[in-house]
Write a protein that holds these residues in place. Structure first.
Motif, PDB file in Angstrom:
ATOM      1  N   ARG A  18       0.827  -1.204   0.000  1.00 44.24           N
ATOM      2  CA  ARG A  18       0.000   0.000   0.000  1.00 44.24           C
ATOM      3  C   ARG A  18       0.865   1.259   0.000  1.00 44.24           C
ATOM      4  O   ARG A  18       0.616   2.199  -0.781  1.00 44.24           O
ATOM      5  N   ALA A  19       1.893   1.285   0.830  1.00 43.76           N
ATOM      6  CA  ALA A  19       2.740   2.481   0.926  1.00 43.76           C
ATOM      7  C   ALA A  19       3.485   2.749  -0.381  1.00 43.76           C
ATOM      8  O   ALA A  19       3.554   3.881  -0.857  1.00 43.76           O
ATOM      9  N   SER A  20       4.036   1.703  -0.982  1.00 45.72           N
ATOM     10  CA  SER A  20       4.797   1.878  -2.218  1.00 45.72           C
ATOM     11  C   SER A  20       3.904   2.314  -3.367  1.00 45.72           C
ATOM     12  O   SER A  20       4.238   3.228  -4.137  1.00 45.72           O
ATOM     13  N   LEU A  21       2.757   1.687  -3.498  1.00 45.64           N
ATOM     14  CA  LEU A  21       1.845   2.045  -4.582  1.00 45.64           C
ATOM     15  C   LEU A  21       1.263   3.439  -4.378  1.00 45.64           C
ATOM     16  O   LEU A  21       1.082   4.188  -5.353  1.00 45.64           O
ATOM     17  N   ALA A  22       0.982   3.811  -3.136  1.00 45.03           N
ATOM     18  CA  ALA A  22       0.450   5.144  -2.859  1.00 45.03           C
ATOM     19  C   ALA A  22       1.448   6.225  -3.250  1.00 45.03           C
ATOM     20  O   ALA A  22       1.051   7.305  -3.718  1.00 45.03           O
ATOM     21  N   ARG A  23       2.737   5.965  -3.090  1.00 45.74           N
ATOM     22  CA  ARG A  23       3.747   6.952  -3.493  1.00 45.74           C
ATOM     23  C   ARG A  23       3.731   7.200  -4.998  1.00 45.74           C
ATOM     24  O   ARG A  23       4.205   8.246  -5.464  1.00 45.74           O
TER      25      ARG A  23
END
Length: 264
Positions: free
Chosen positions: A112-117
């Protein structure tokens, strides 16, 4: 995006197929994905952005496992087909950015964190491709008699025929050069006409100079981003180009626009 996935006993990883734009959690029915051990599920990654993911066994996606898979073409094709089927099922319902085969993360939080970036880039890709499909165009020209005669010609001239032999060689060379020029002109004509209809295009390396046993040469290998409303127009254009150029113009698609989503 893919992380190095360790594989302690029982470890799991998160496999990501695509990111789509959906105001509500997307409906995920149809293909089962790369494993039957867990269902596909939605993972919110930003405003109106949802990733389609699946829990997999980490041991199946280590570097060592993938190296073995790369050497096993049927198994690799099976994984690629499973990935593509999920992407297509999602793209049939929602504007979608497909992700590369075997995009993995250690856990859901990291995914989630990587894709949100990358949300800004996902939105840009969706704006560029929404309402469009990818189409492939390949153009072939038949091998000319001059080339076939050259291949069949003896390697050495007969005694006393040196001048005539050299004249024939020069003639064949000149004809081959004219044929090459004509083939390049056909390729440029097809590319220009299809590009005029498309929103974007990419030219790819031809698949070898010649097609074995078919006596034809590929002179254009390209892919185009075309509005879904212009698909019939594209088909008519391809037929017109066949008639005008005498070349074999092969049209394939429509596909999910893998080639036009950029680096995500």
């Amino acid at each position: 995006m893919t992380e190095d996935i360790p594989a302690p006993a029982g470890a799991e990883a998160v496999y990501v197929y695509a990111v789509c734009r959906a105001e509500e959690p997307p409906v995920l029915t149809g293909p089962s994905g790369v494993t039957c051990e867990s269902p596909l599920r939605a993972l919110a990654v930003g405003p109106a952005l949802t990733a389609v993911v699946q829990t997999v066994r980490a041991a199946d996606f280590t570097d060592e496992a993938w190296q073995g898979r790369l050497a096993d073409e049927p198994e690799l094709e099976q994984y690629a087909r499973a990935h593509h089927e999920v992407v297509c099922a999602v793209a049939d319902r929602y504007p979608t950015v497909p992700l590369p085969l075997a995009t993995l993360y250690h856990d859901e939080q990291r995914a989630r964190a990587s894709l949100a970036r990358e949300s800004q880039r996902f939105h840009a890709a969706l704006e560029r491709t929404v309402g469009h499909s990818e189409w492939g165009v390949k153009v072939y020209v038949a091998d000319a008699p001059a080339r076939q005669a050259a291949e069949a010609a003896p390697q050495r001239p007969a005694s006393g025929a040196g001048r005539a032999y050299l004249d024939r060689k020069r003639g064949l060379r000149d004809r081959r050069e004219r044929q090459r020029t004509d083939a390049l002109r056909i390729a440029e004509t097809v590319d220009a006409d299809v590009s005029g209809l498309a929103a974007a295009s990419r030219r790819l390396p031809p698949h070898g100079a010649r097609v074995p046993d078919e006596r034809r040469t590929q002179v254009l290998n390209a892919t185009y981003l075309v509005s879904v409303d212009r698909a019939a127009e594209l088909a008519r254009l391809a037929q017109s180009l066949r008639e005008r150029t005498g070349a074999q113009v092969e049209l394939s698609g429509p596909w999910v626009p893998y080639s036009f989503v950029g680096e995500v």
